[in-house]
Structures are given as structure tokens and as C-alpha cells.
Design a protein around this motif. Structure first.
Motif, PDB file in Angstrom:
ATOM      1  N   MET A 148      -4.197 -15.256  10.584  1.00  0.00           N
ATOM      2  CA  MET A 148      -4.880 -14.001  10.344  1.00  0.00           C
ATOM      3  C   MET A 148      -3.888 -12.842  10.436  1.00  0.00           C
ATOM      4  O   MET A 148      -2.936 -12.896  11.196  1.00  0.00           O
ATOM      5  CB  MET A 148      -5.991 -13.810  11.372  1.00  0.00           C
ATOM      6  CG  MET A 148      -7.224 -14.619  11.099  1.00  0.00           C
ATOM      7  SD  MET A 148      -8.574 -14.117  12.163  1.00  0.00           S
ATOM      8  CE  MET A 148      -9.027 -15.706  12.808  1.00  0.00           C
ATOM      9  N   GLU A 149      -4.163 -11.802   9.678  1.00  0.00           N
ATOM     10  CA  GLU A 149      -3.324 -10.612   9.716  1.00  0.00           C
ATOM     11  C   GLU A 149      -3.612  -9.820  10.981  1.00  0.00           C
ATOM     12  O   GLU A 149      -4.524 -10.123  11.734  1.00  0.00           O
ATOM     13  CB  GLU A 149      -3.614  -9.758   8.486  1.00  0.00           C
ATOM     14  CG  GLU A 149      -3.283 -10.476   7.189  1.00  0.00           C
ATOM     15  CD  GLU A 149      -3.754  -9.709   5.977  1.00  0.00           C
ATOM     16  OE1 GLU A 149      -4.158  -8.533   6.115  1.00  0.00           O
ATOM     17  OE2 GLU A 149      -3.722 -10.267   4.892  1.00  0.00           O
ATOM     18  N   ASP A 150      -2.835  -8.744  11.179  1.00  0.00           N
ATOM     19  CA  ASP A 150      -3.001  -7.940  12.392  1.00  0.00           C
ATOM     20  C   ASP A 150      -4.371  -7.291  12.500  1.00  0.00           C
ATOM     21  O   ASP A 150      -5.035  -7.386  13.509  1.00  0.00           O
ATOM     22  CB  ASP A 150      -1.919  -6.870  12.461  1.00  0.00           C
ATOM     23  CG  ASP A 150      -0.539  -7.459  12.702  1.00  0.00           C
ATOM     24  OD1 ASP A 150       0.429  -6.724  12.526  1.00  0.00           O
ATOM     25  OD2 ASP A 150      -0.450  -8.646  13.070  1.00  0.00           O
ATOM     26  N   LYS A 151      -4.801  -6.592  11.456  1.00  0.00           N
ATOM     27  CA  LYS A 151      -6.085  -5.891  11.506  1.00  0.00           C
ATOM     28  C   LYS A 151      -7.128  -6.651  10.695  1.00  0.00           C
ATOM     29  O   LYS A 151      -7.032  -6.745   9.479  1.00  0.00           O
ATOM     30  CB  LYS A 151      -5.941  -4.477  10.967  1.00  0.00           C
ATOM     31  CG  LYS A 151      -7.239  -3.694  11.050  1.00  0.00           C
ATOM     32  CD  LYS A 151      -6.968  -2.227  11.010  1.00  0.00           C
ATOM     33  CE  LYS A 151      -8.218  -1.408  10.933  1.00  0.00           C
ATOM     34  NZ  LYS A 151      -9.152  -1.548  11.986  1.00  0.00           N
ATOM     35  N   ILE A 179     -11.586 -14.393   4.091  1.00  0.00           N
ATOM     36  CA  ILE A 179     -11.839 -13.163   4.838  1.00  0.00           C
ATOM     37  C   ILE A 179     -10.973 -13.151   6.096  1.00  0.00           C
ATOM     38  O   ILE A 179     -10.906 -14.134   6.823  1.00  0.00           O
ATOM     39  CB  ILE A 179     -13.322 -13.045   5.237  1.00  0.00           C
ATOM     40  CG1 ILE A 179     -14.202 -12.971   3.997  1.00  0.00           C
ATOM     41  CG2 ILE A 179     -13.554 -11.825   6.131  1.00  0.00           C
ATOM     42  CD1 ILE A 179     -15.686 -13.072   4.281  1.00  0.00           C
ATOM     43  N   ASN A 180     -10.326 -12.040   6.354  1.00  0.00           N
ATOM     44  CA  ASN A 180      -9.563 -11.856   7.584  1.00  0.00           C
ATOM     45  C   ASN A 180     -10.537 -11.362   8.653  1.00  0.00           C
ATOM     46  O   ASN A 180     -11.112 -10.279   8.527  1.00  0.00           O
ATOM     47  CB  ASN A 180      -8.441 -10.843   7.350  1.00  0.00           C
ATOM     48  CG  ASN A 180      -7.598 -10.624   8.573  1.00  0.00           C
ATOM     49  OD1 ASN A 180      -7.640 -11.405   9.513  1.00  0.00           O
ATOM     50  ND2 ASN A 180      -6.829  -9.557   8.561  1.00  0.00           N
ATOM     51  N   TYR A 181     -10.760 -12.163   9.683  1.00  0.00           N
ATOM     52  CA  TYR A 181     -11.785 -11.845  10.667  1.00  0.00           C
ATOM     53  C   TYR A 181     -11.313 -12.164  12.080  1.00  0.00           C
ATOM     54  O   TYR A 181     -10.319 -12.847  12.275  1.00  0.00           O
ATOM     55  CB  TYR A 181     -13.067 -12.636  10.377  1.00  0.00           C
ATOM     56  CG  TYR A 181     -12.874 -14.130  10.485  1.00  0.00           C
ATOM     57  CD1 TYR A 181     -13.115 -14.791  11.683  1.00  0.00           C
ATOM     58  CD2 TYR A 181     -12.417 -14.867   9.399  1.00  0.00           C
ATOM     59  CE1 TYR A 181     -12.909 -16.161  11.795  1.00  0.00           C
ATOM     60  CE2 TYR A 181     -12.218 -16.225   9.498  1.00  0.00           C
ATOM     61  CZ  TYR A 181     -12.459 -16.869  10.696  1.00  0.00           C
ATOM     62  OH  TYR A 181     -12.243 -18.213  10.803  1.00  0.00           O
ATOM     63  N   ILE A 221     -16.639  -2.402  21.403  1.00  0.00           N
ATOM     64  CA  ILE A 221     -15.568  -1.574  21.986  1.00  0.00           C
ATOM     65  C   ILE A 221     -14.198  -2.214  21.792  1.00  0.00           C
ATOM     66  O   ILE A 221     -13.221  -1.517  21.530  1.00  0.00           O
ATOM     67  CB  ILE A 221     -15.858  -1.298  23.476  1.00  0.00           C
ATOM     68  CG1 ILE A 221     -17.026  -0.318  23.607  1.00  0.00           C
ATOM     69  CG2 ILE A 221     -14.627  -0.766  24.202  1.00  0.00           C
ATOM     70  CD1 ILE A 221     -17.582  -0.192  25.003  1.00  0.00           C
ATOM     71  N   ILE A 222     -14.122  -3.522  21.904  1.00  0.00           N
ATOM     72  CA  ILE A 222     -12.803  -4.184  21.782  1.00  0.00           C
ATOM     73  C   ILE A 222     -12.518  -4.696  20.380  1.00  0.00           C
ATOM     74  O   ILE A 222     -11.422  -5.176  20.103  1.00  0.00           O
ATOM     75  CB  ILE A 222     -12.658  -5.325  22.803  1.00  0.00           C
ATOM     76  CG1 ILE A 222     -13.681  -6.429  22.537  1.00  0.00           C
ATOM     77  CG2 ILE A 222     -12.744  -4.805  24.213  1.00  0.00           C
ATOM     78  CD1 ILE A 222     -13.431  -7.682  23.339  1.00  0.00           C
ATOM     79  N   SER A 223     -13.496  -4.594  19.477  1.00  0.00           N
ATOM     80  CA  SER A 223     -13.298  -5.114  18.137  1.00  0.00           C
ATOM     81  C   SER A 223     -12.278  -4.275  17.360  1.00  0.00           C
ATOM     82  O   SER A 223     -12.110  -3.089  17.615  1.00  0.00           O
ATOM     83  CB  SER A 223     -14.625  -5.157  17.376  1.00  0.00           C
ATOM     84  OG  SER A 223     -15.117  -3.850  17.145  1.00  0.00           O
ATOM     85  N   LYS A 224     -11.617  -4.941  16.413  1.00  0.00           N
ATOM     86  CA  LYS A 224     -10.579  -4.280  15.620  1.00  0.00           C
ATOM     87  C   LYS A 224     -10.897  -4.276  14.125  1.00  0.00           C
ATOM     88  O   LYS A 224     -10.129  -3.754  13.339  1.00  0.00           O
ATOM     89  CB  LYS A 224      -9.247  -4.982  15.851  1.00  0.00           C
ATOM     90  CG  LYS A 224      -8.769  -4.896  17.286  1.00  0.00           C
ATOM     91  CD  LYS A 224      -7.451  -5.648  17.446  1.00  0.00           C
ATOM     92  CE  LYS A 224      -6.983  -5.609  18.858  1.00  0.00           C
ATOM     93  NZ  LYS A 224      -7.498  -6.721  19.657  1.00  0.00           N
ATOM     94  N   GLY A 225     -11.995  -4.893  13.741  1.00  0.00           N
ATOM     95  CA  GLY A 225     -12.327  -5.009  12.321  1.00  0.00           C
ATOM     96  C   GLY A 225     -12.779  -3.698  11.703  1.00  0.00           C
ATOM     97  O   GLY A 225     -13.190  -2.771  12.386  1.00  0.00           O
ATOM     98  N   ASP A 226     -12.637  -3.647  10.378  1.00  0.00           N
ATOM     99  CA  ASP A 226     -13.062  -2.463   9.637  1.00  0.00           C
ATOM    100  C   ASP A 226     -14.565  -2.349   9.624  1.00  0.00           C
ATOM    101  O   ASP A 226     -15.161  -1.346   9.598  1.00  0.00           O
ATOM    102  CB  ASP A 226     -12.562  -2.522   8.196  1.00  0.00           C
ATOM    103  CG  ASP A 226     -11.054  -2.325   8.124  1.00  0.00           C
ATOM    104  OD1 ASP A 226     -10.467  -1.691   9.014  1.00  0.00           O
ATOM    105  OD2 ASP A 226     -10.452  -2.832   7.153  1.00  0.00           O
TER     106      ASP A 226
END
Length: 85
Positions: free
Chosen positions: A1-4, A34-36, A80-85
């Protein structure tokens, strides 16, 4: 997976170890390109759910709560800790 990641999948669980493992496996099998990220908030389960997820799916982030904080608050913890768009 990618960073974001494009997508953050937040799963709130309480004493549903096998269902939780099945759910995560299903995501892994069907997510395609999908990057998840997957975040599991465990609401103080007594069935070793957190340990089973960590052992079976080491790339899944697990947040074990010491008490059952309820569905809404647990979802907010994941958000709060999620990084997804």
C-alpha cells in the motif's frame, strides 16, 4: 500500500472474533486496486479478538479499548487516527 490511503475502513467489534476475521479476509479478497487501510476498534472483547487480528492480519491497525465505549465513540476513535481521503 502507498503512504496515504484512498479509503479508511473502520470496524468496531465486540466479542465477534470469527466474524471479524471473516470480514477482514473478505476485504482483502475484494478490495482490488484500492489503496486502503483497515482500523479495528475493539470494544473490550473477552474473546481474544484483538490478538487474533494482530496474529492473522499484522497490517491491520488494532485499537483495544479497556471498556466498551459504544459504537459511536469507537467509530470516532477510528476516524481520528484514519489517514484515508
Amino acid at each position: 500500500m502507498e503512504d496515504k490511503p484512498e479509503l479508511s475502513i473502520i470496524i468496531v467489534s465486540y466479542n465477534v472474533c470469527q466474524f471479524l476475521l471473516n470480514c477482514i479476509q473478505s476485504i482483502l479478497e475484494t478490495a482490488g486496486g484500492i489503496n486502503y487501510e483497515i482500523i479495528v476498534i475493539d470494544n473490550a472483547s473477552t474473546d481474544s479478538s484483538s490478538e487474533a487480528v494482530r496474529k492473522t492480519f499484522p497490517n491491520v491497525q488494532v485499537i483495544p479499548n479497556k471498556t466498551n465505549v459504544g459504537y459511536a465513540k469507537a467509530n470516532n476513535q477510528g476516524y481520528i487516527i484514519s489517514k484515508g481521503d
